[in-house]
Motif scaffolding. Structure first.
Motif, PDB file in Angstrom:
ATOM      1  N   LEU A 171      37.870 -42.530   5.173  1.00 45.72           N
ATOM      2  CA  LEU A 171      37.038 -41.848   4.191  1.00 45.72           C
ATOM      3  C   LEU A 171      36.705 -42.754   2.998  1.00 45.72           C
ATOM      4  CD1 LEU A 171      35.903 -39.032   4.438  1.00 45.72           C
ATOM      5  CD2 LEU A 171      37.633 -38.215   2.843  1.00 45.72           C
ATOM      6  N   LEU A 218      36.439 -40.146   9.246  1.00 47.55           N
ATOM      7  CA  LEU A 218      35.328 -39.530   9.959  1.00 47.55           C
ATOM      8  C   LEU A 218      35.257 -40.182  11.326  1.00 47.55           C
ATOM      9  CD1 LEU A 218      32.413 -39.146   7.366  1.00 47.55           C
ATOM     10  CD2 LEU A 218      34.227 -37.536   7.960  1.00 47.55           C
ATOM     11  N   SER A 249      32.171 -33.485   3.969  1.00 48.21           N
ATOM     12  CA  SER A 249      32.801 -33.904   5.230  1.00 48.21           C
ATOM     13  C   SER A 249      33.425 -32.707   5.942  1.00 48.21           C
ATOM     14  CB  SER A 249      33.859 -34.970   4.959  1.00 48.21           C
ATOM     15  OG  SER A 249      33.284 -36.125   4.377  1.00 48.21           O
ATOM     16  N   LEU A 258      35.378 -34.583  10.458  1.00 49.67           N
ATOM     17  CA  LEU A 258      36.478 -35.025   9.606  1.00 49.67           C
ATOM     18  C   LEU A 258      37.798 -34.820  10.342  1.00 49.67           C
ATOM     19  CD1 LEU A 258      37.535 -35.953   6.769  1.00 49.67           C
ATOM     20  CD2 LEU A 258      37.607 -33.521   6.171  1.00 49.67           C
ATOM     21  N   TYR A 290      32.972 -43.572   1.782  1.00 53.50           N
ATOM     22  CA  TYR A 290      32.554 -43.396   0.392  1.00 53.50           C
ATOM     23  C   TYR A 290      31.749 -44.611  -0.090  1.00 53.50           C
ATOM     24  CZ  TYR A 290      32.961 -42.760  -4.672  1.00 53.50           C
ATOM     25  OH  TYR A 290      32.682 -42.630  -6.007  1.00 53.50           O
ATOM     26  N   LEU A 333      34.164 -35.204   0.073  1.00 58.85           N
ATOM     27  CA  LEU A 333      35.179 -34.483   0.835  1.00 58.85           C
ATOM     28  C   LEU A 333      34.677 -33.098   1.247  1.00 58.85           C
ATOM     29  CD1 LEU A 333      38.034 -34.372   1.967  1.00 58.85           C
ATOM     30  CD2 LEU A 333      38.837 -33.610  -0.277  1.00 58.85           C
TER      31      LEU A 333
END
Length: 401
Positions: free
Chosen positions: A278, A325, A303, A315, A282, A300
């Motif tokens: 993650l 992911l 996701s 996720l 990002y 978040l």
């Protein structure tokens, strides 16, 4: 000593007298030389050394250009030593067009100035101030030669004095000047940054307008131009990023954001083996969005909408708490089989070994090894060196029976 040249002790028009010291000996590195008990003249451009009276009479002396001095330091002989204090001058490589000097080669990149009658505390301050001014760059010492001076009073009559700052006040003024220069540089940098941001906003506005025309097929845009420009926008990462203010509810915003994440991340995640942490997501998402940056919380929440919407990526949270992911079609059994084969081939592996072998991050490599262990296909050896995984030989013994 091969940086010293035989030079004229008479000053050039742009060269200014700084100070004079006596009973000075020259060292080539740590080696004593025969150049002892001489007088040393510091100018705005050079360090001159000569026998007593030679410089004042305008005779030939040893000359070292200040441009060769990289940095200098004081060598303290210690409280109980009878050796004289020395200044160490660390020098750059000799110039190709260097004039003849006392030696053509040297084992050292530094020389020492030994002050047998004691080192004047002002010498270091004046030398530092002279080097920082770098007058040889702004006013090269060329042209007619001016007779050398004997002392400070005579230099005041013939040549412009270099202002010297000594003691605590001098240091404070020097720091204030540096702070002022830094503030000016930062102000200029922020001016450039502001201009860049203004241009970037205009770029985003233009791209949104053209994107709207592409969607609505308005204007004189051909089909080929539509496809081509769409590809340009995708490569630049500014293809209408989803923003919160464009939607009435947070739920709708997160759903649209999830769809956009799936669109821009599906292929990159496939390229790295079907899974991406993650934190990497990002970074990639914000790099693609340009100025419209996402917060970690929004990422978040979006996701978590991937699976309910049936999108191609979802996720996943590992037992260790690591969140990734991954492609919806990702099969843990296939990953476990792959890791099992690698363990049999290599004999044993750490997370670093697997990361290097598969071209993935160490964090993901560790999670894959733990998943393989969870499926009973690997055993661990947790030592002070590293966490190392081995193939589960118990399974082979059971199957052989």
């Amino acid at each position: 000593m091969n940086r010293f040249e035989y030079g004229d002790s008479r000053f050039m028009p742009n060269e200014a007298y700084v100070r004079r010291d006596t009973v000075v000996r020259l060292y080539d590195g740590d080696t004593k030389t025969n150049f002892e008990n001489g007088e040393l003249i510091l100018t705005s451009h050079r360090v001159l050394w000569g026998r007593p009276g030679d410089i004042s009479r305008g005779n030939t002396c040893l000359s070292l250009s200040l441009r060769h001095i990289v940095f200098f330091e004081e060598e303290n002989p210690g409280p109980f030593s009878f050796r004289s204090k020395k200044i160490v001058l660390h020098l750059s490589e000799p110039a190709v067009d260097k004039m003849p000097g006392p030696t053509d080669s040297s084992l050292y990149n530094y020389v020492k100035l030994s002050f047998k009658e004691g080192l004047d505390s002002n010498f270091i301050t004046q030398l530092s101030d002279t080097i920082m001014r770098r007058m040889w760059e702004f006013a090269p010492a060329t042209g007619l030669i001016v007779p050398a001076v004997r002392d400070n009073q005579e230099s005041a009559k013939l040549l412009p004095r270099i202002k010297t700052r000594t003691g605590i006040i001098g240091i404070e003024r020097s720091l204030q000047e540096k702070q002022k220069e830094t503030d000016e540089s930062i102000s200029l940098a922020f001016q450039d940054l502001t201009k860049l941001m203004d241009m970037a906003k205009d770029m985003v506005a233009i791209s949104k307008t053209i994107s709207a025309k592409i969607r609505e097929r308005q204007g004189d845009i051909t089909e080929d131009e539509t496809v081509r420009f769409k590809a340009y926008l995708m490569s630049l990462g500014i293809d209408d990023p989803v923003t919160r203010d464009a939607y009435k509810s947070s739920n709708e915003y997160f759903q649209q954001l999830a769809k956009q994440l799936a669109c821009i991340l599906e292929e990159p995640i496939k390229e790295v083996g079907g899974m991406m942490t993650l934190t990497d997501v990002y970074c990639r998402a914000n790099r693609a969005r340009g100025l419209e940056l996402l917060s970690p919380e929004d990422l978040l929440h979006a996701s978590r909408q991937l699976a309910p919407l049936g999108l191609p990526i979802v996720l996943r949270s590992f037992d260790s708490g690591v969140m990734v992911l991954q492609i919806r079609s990702h099969d843990d059994n296939a990953v476990v089989d792959r890791i099992t084969e690698l363990l049999k081939e290599k004999g044993s592996m750490t997370a670093e070994d697997l990361a290097q072998s598969e071209g993935i991050s160490v964090l993901l490599a560790r999670e894959r090894l733990l998943v393989t262990e969870k499926h009973g296909k690997a055993c661990r050896d947790d030592s002070i060196e590293a966490l190392r995984f081995y193939p589960n030989l118990f399974l082979e013994e059971i199957s052989s029976e």
